[in-house]
Scaffold this active site. Structure first.
Site: not given
Lengths: 196, 196
Positions: B85, B121
């Site tokens: 990510e 993330c």
């Protein structure tokens, strides 16, 4: 095939020279207060340079040797992940040549951060191998400065301790919070996630 | 003055060429399933290359144009923050020239990720300007694969929605989870934070 798509395959970011110079002036900083003073000074200078009021550094925990000094570089480098803590962690891992600062045989490493970590940096600390965290300004101070800390468990200190990471908060809190206030009063841009 | 201290002032990381090639083969992917198929395929190939079983991509939400494809590069690049990510978000922000993907006047951008975001993330998504997140494998699947998701609020979906970010979970969940299982069965290294 899309002829329009050319993904970059490299990301690079550059720290300002003044950060490197400030870091180079430091000997071992034996006391936690000295370490925090350096980080708060870096946060203050970062504001003077037009960047965000946050800084962090990785030290060898016992000796106080400075391993990496980072400052918030979100707007300057155009990457939203570049909080002071992330910058310091990346620089330390590259300097030491390991993605796990807790690798057996290495000394313990400590993060000293001018404001307690946001949700992203809290997670990043868990994956970094750092063994302790010392913070200055609190979430309340950050909020008073207009900053959101993100989706963070209420008891973030306990979450770190459960993972074997020591935590000390509110060291030189008022000095650290004063930098946030200076930034706010000067009308510096505040970037947060979006509300509803 | 410490003559021993020479802080690097630059961080650079490089994506493998196969990621760039895979991305270059994609036209607009209109359906969410197609977008997730690409991300799962990238996670599978990343395992075949000896890296972690995770991938993510940023798309223009409405058209499905691929903006950036990222894969986990923690061990290869030696930086613990390089989850799929984070890599995709950095590449997208550099490609579009903004640290806020939600900047007024830009189309909405979507993150598609093979496994739901870890604590780091999750925070990074909040600061990125992404407007929606679609995930495949769940936290339970990640844990079954031996991975820790970190100090994440139990209701992370609600936390994102409160910040105006749409969320859809468990798209192609079994295909995404199968990659985690393949990795585990092959004895790939699992890096987590430390326990007590």
């Amino acid at each position: 095939m899309s002829p329009h798509f050319h993904q970059a395959s490299q990301i690079q970011f550059q720290l300002p020279d003044w950060v490197r110079s400030l870091a180079a002036e430091q000997a071992c900083l034996a006391g936690l207060e000295q370490r925090m003073d350096l980080v708060i000074e870096a946060s203050r200078r970062n504001v003077a340079q037009g960047d965000g009021p946050f800084a962090a550094a990785v030290f060898e925990q016992d000796s106080g040797q400075l391993i990496a000094l980072g400052v918030n570089q979100v707007s300057r480098q155009g990457l939203s992940i570049l909080h002071g803590e992330i910058v310091a962690i990346c620089l330390a891992q590259r300097r030491l040549g390991v993605y796990d600062l807790g690798t057996e045989g290495l000394p313990a490493y400590q993060l000293v951060t001018s404001t307690e970590p946001c949700a992203m940096c809290l997670g990043a600390i868990c994956w970094s191998g750092l063994r302790s965290v010392v913070s200055g300004a609190t979430e309340a101070d950050a909020q008073a400065g207009g900053f959101d800390e993100g989706p963070k468990p209420a008891d973030w200190v306990a979450e770190l301790r459960q993972r074997g990471i020591q935590v000390q908060t509110q060291l030189q809190r008022s000095e650290a919070a004063a930098v946030l206030q200076t930034y706010r009063q000067a009308g510096g841009p505040v970037y947060n996630g979006r509300g509803q």
